[in-house]
Design a protein around this motif. Structure first.
Motif, mmCIF file in Angstrom:
data_model
loop_
_atom_site.group_PDB
_atom_site.id
_atom_site.type_symbol
_atom_site.label_atom_id
_atom_site.label_comp_id
_atom_site.label_asym_id
_atom_site.label_seq_id
_atom_site.Cartn_x
_atom_site.Cartn_y
_atom_site.Cartn_z
ATOM 1 N N THR A 144 0.620 -1.102 0.161
ATOM 2 C CA THR A 144 -0.055 0.127 0.234
ATOM 3 C C THR A 144 1.219 1.055 -0.148
ATOM 4 O OG1 THR A 144 -1.931 -1.058 0.677
ATOM 5 C CG2 THR A 144 -1.620 1.173 1.269
ATOM 6 N N GLU A 145 1.542 1.081 0.725
ATOM 7 C CA GLU A 145 2.609 2.707 1.400
ATOM 8 C C GLU A 145 3.565 2.726 -0.391
ATOM 9 O OE1 GLU A 145 5.705 1.388 3.727
ATOM 10 O OE2 GLU A 145 4.789 2.369 6.049
ATOM 11 N N VAL A 180 1.758 10.515 1.649
ATOM 12 C CA VAL A 180 2.910 10.047 1.855
ATOM 13 C C VAL A 180 3.250 10.865 3.402
ATOM 14 C CG1 VAL A 180 5.226 11.597 0.290
ATOM 15 C CG2 VAL A 180 2.995 10.543 -0.862
ATOM 16 N N LEU A 181 3.229 11.776 3.814
ATOM 17 C CA LEU A 181 3.423 12.236 5.357
ATOM 18 C C LEU A 181 3.270 11.319 5.954
ATOM 19 C CD1 LEU A 181 4.136 14.510 6.955
ATOM 20 C CD2 LEU A 181 1.569 14.989 7.178
ATOM 21 N N LEU A 238 2.939 6.322 -3.174
ATOM 22 C CA LEU A 238 4.068 6.448 -3.658
ATOM 23 C C LEU A 238 4.164 6.511 -4.774
ATOM 24 C CD1 LEU A 238 6.971 5.913 -0.609
ATOM 25 C CD2 LEU A 238 5.597 7.672 -0.786
ATOM 26 N N ASP A 239 4.274 6.163 -5.820
ATOM 27 C CA ASP A 239 3.674 6.065 -7.021
ATOM 28 C C ASP A 239 2.742 7.123 -7.320
ATOM 29 O OD1 ASP A 239 5.727 4.039 -7.185
ATOM 30 O OD2 ASP A 239 4.567 2.579 -7.570
ATOM 31 N N LEU A 267 0.317 12.670 -9.882
ATOM 32 C CA LEU A 267 0.248 13.521 -10.050
ATOM 33 C C LEU A 267 1.157 14.216 -9.572
ATOM 34 C CD1 LEU A 267 -2.865 12.801 -6.363
ATOM 35 C CD2 LEU A 267 -2.777 14.093 -8.360
ATOM 36 N N LEU A 268 2.320 14.380 -9.003
ATOM 37 C CA LEU A 268 3.229 15.750 -8.981
ATOM 38 C C LEU A 268 3.228 16.193 -10.761
ATOM 39 C CD1 LEU A 268 5.131 17.283 -7.458
ATOM 40 C CD2 LEU A 268 6.638 15.698 -7.611
#
Length: 100
Positions: free
Chosen positions: A38-39, A81-82, A43-44, A49-50
């Protein structure tokens, strides 16, 4: 690695948005693997999105509704992400403090 008697912050929220924790030192367990996967997805998604946001911010004709949607998605990705960074930072700090 989560040390015995320590809790791992999981990458999803529980009821009412409260943090979820896992108590285990077994990194190969089902919930640990699910959290790791899930992490990675979170992150992907944030990276994608960025990239989209970087491209969108140069488009001065972007529809305001589309900009609000992108902003909402970026805020959600930043939250995820945080949470990942907090969880991993705690794991590193815990490992260092135990001499691992």
């Amino acid at each position: 690695m989560t040390m015995p008697n320590e809790l791992r912050l999981l990458p999803w929220a529980g009821q009412d948005g409260r943090p979820c924790y896992l108590s285990t030192s077994d990194r190969g367990g089902y919930v640990s693997r699910l959290a790791d996967n899930t992490e990675a997805v979170q992150l992907d998604t944030a990276a994608e999105l960025l990239q989209n946001a970087s491209e969108s911010f140069t488009d001065w004709d972007l529809d305001p509704d589309e900009m609000r949607r992108l902003t909402k998605e970026l805020a959600g990705a930043l939250r995820d992400v945080l949470r990942v960074a907090t969880s991993r930072g705690h794991q590193v700090t815990a490992s260092e403090s135990h001499g691992v």
